[in-house]
Design an enzyme around this catalytic site. Structure first.
Site, PDB file in Angstrom:
ATOM      1  CG  HIS A 209     -31.796  45.992  -1.034  1.00 32.58           C
ATOM      2  ND1 HIS A 209     -31.024  47.125  -1.435  1.00 32.58           N
ATOM      3  CD2 HIS A 209     -32.337  46.403   0.326  1.00 32.58           C
ATOM      4  CE1 HIS A 209     -31.074  48.078  -0.513  1.00 32.58           C
ATOM      5  NE2 HIS A 209     -31.663  47.668   0.715  1.00 32.58           N
ATOM      6  CD  GLU A 210     -35.022  44.907   2.373  1.00 36.05           C
ATOM      7  OE1 GLU A 210     -34.490  44.735   3.210  1.00 36.05           O
ATOM      8  OE2 GLU A 210     -35.239  45.891   1.630  1.00 36.05           O
ATOM      9  CG  HIS A 213     -30.526  45.077   4.195  1.00 34.26           C
ATOM     10  ND1 HIS A 213     -29.277  45.889   4.437  1.00 34.26           N
ATOM     11  CD2 HIS A 213     -31.415  45.732   3.699  1.00 34.26           C
ATOM     12  CE1 HIS A 213     -29.568  47.062   3.831  1.00 34.26           C
ATOM     13  NE2 HIS A 213     -30.767  47.038   3.351  1.00 34.26           N
ATOM     14  CG  HIS A 219     -28.804  50.947   2.429  1.00 25.60           C
ATOM     15  ND1 HIS A 219     -29.723  51.737   3.249  1.00 25.60           N
ATOM     16  CD2 HIS A 219     -29.476  49.817   2.152  1.00 25.60           C
ATOM     17  CE1 HIS A 219     -30.998  51.021   2.863  1.00 25.60           C
ATOM     18  NE2 HIS A 219     -30.877  50.046   2.468  1.00 25.60           N
TER      19      HIS A 219
END
Length: 253
Positions: A209-210, A213, A219
């Site tokens: 997930h990170e 980013h 998101h």
């Protein structure tokens, strides 16, 4: 319903007795306000929207029934562990669609969480980068110098970047968008019980997930997406990026 009650109470004459609102309801109400201002719109940005509007906005984002009330499904979702980056919608990008120009992308690991060996952490982070390289032309290379494209670190509380961790609980990690001058950073809350299984918080899933980013994705509203802000465990051995994730990252790279 709560917002209506509070507004009604506010405009009652001061000589009348105000209705007593139970403390647990007020606590939920305060928690929601803090949550909304941290992850959606600041207090200044929210000045001209009612509490009902804010509740409907959050419910729309999480694809809940848009009741405009602080109901049980809404309370449940805002209490779940999550990423500390602010929310937007579907797959989306940071302003200006920044992305990392280098390929291969270099990354470094500053330190490690308690309870996991450095070797295990290194293996998990390498596997997390491979998730993104498997659907793009990107390659990742582990380096041992300060000026890498992405830096992983496990940190406690207020660690100097303006986005303090809250200890074991709500905020698990955060990352910063690609930047042409300073390196990308991915921070994990060192107070969490990081693991490679379903116990505690699975490091692989949060790292994927990170990294999303750090590559430029914000998101997603899609609950099947790894870029959905709420932490949801799934077996890392069976993990696959959703179509939403793949479309988003391939649009950038």
């Amino acid at each position: 319903m709560l917002s209506t009650l509070l507004i009604f109470a506010f405009f009652l004459p001061c000589c009348l007795s105000l209705p007593i609102i139970p403390k647990d309801i007020l606590d939920d109400f305060d928690f929601f306000k803090d949550y909304f201002h941290r992850f959606f719109f600041t207090e200044e940005e929210s000045l001209y929207s009612t509490m009902e509007d804010q509740l409907r906005f959050l419910q729309h984002f999480f694809r809940l029934e848009e009741t405009g009330w602080l109901d049980e499904p809404t309370k449940a979702i805002i209490r779940q562990p999550r990423c500390g980056v602010r929310d937007i919608a579907d797959y989306s990008f940071f302003p200006g669609k920044p992305k990392i120009k280098n390929n291969p992308i270099t990354y470094s690991v500053i330190n490690y969480p308690r309870g996991m060996s450095p070797r295990t952490v290194e293996r998990i982070l390498r596997k997390a980068t491979e998730v993104w390289s498997s659907v793009t032309p990107l390659k990742f290379r582990r380096v041992y110098v300060k000026d890498s494209d992405i830096e992983f670190a496990f940190l406690y509380g207020d660690h100097g970047d303006g986005y303090p961790f809250d200890g074991k609980g709500e905020i698990l990690a955060h990352a910063f968008a690609p930047h042409p001058v300073y390196q990308g950073t991915i921070h994990f809350d060192k107070d969490e019980d990081w693991s490679h299984s379903e116990e505690g918080i699975n490091l692989f899933l949060v790292a994927v997930h990170e990294i999303g980013h750090a590559l430029g994705l914000r998101h997603s509203q899609d609950s099947d997406s790894i870029m959905y802000p709420i932490y949801q465990y799934q077996d890392p051995k069976l993990f696959r990026l959703s179509d939403d994730d793949i479309i988003g990252i391939q649009t950038l790279y």
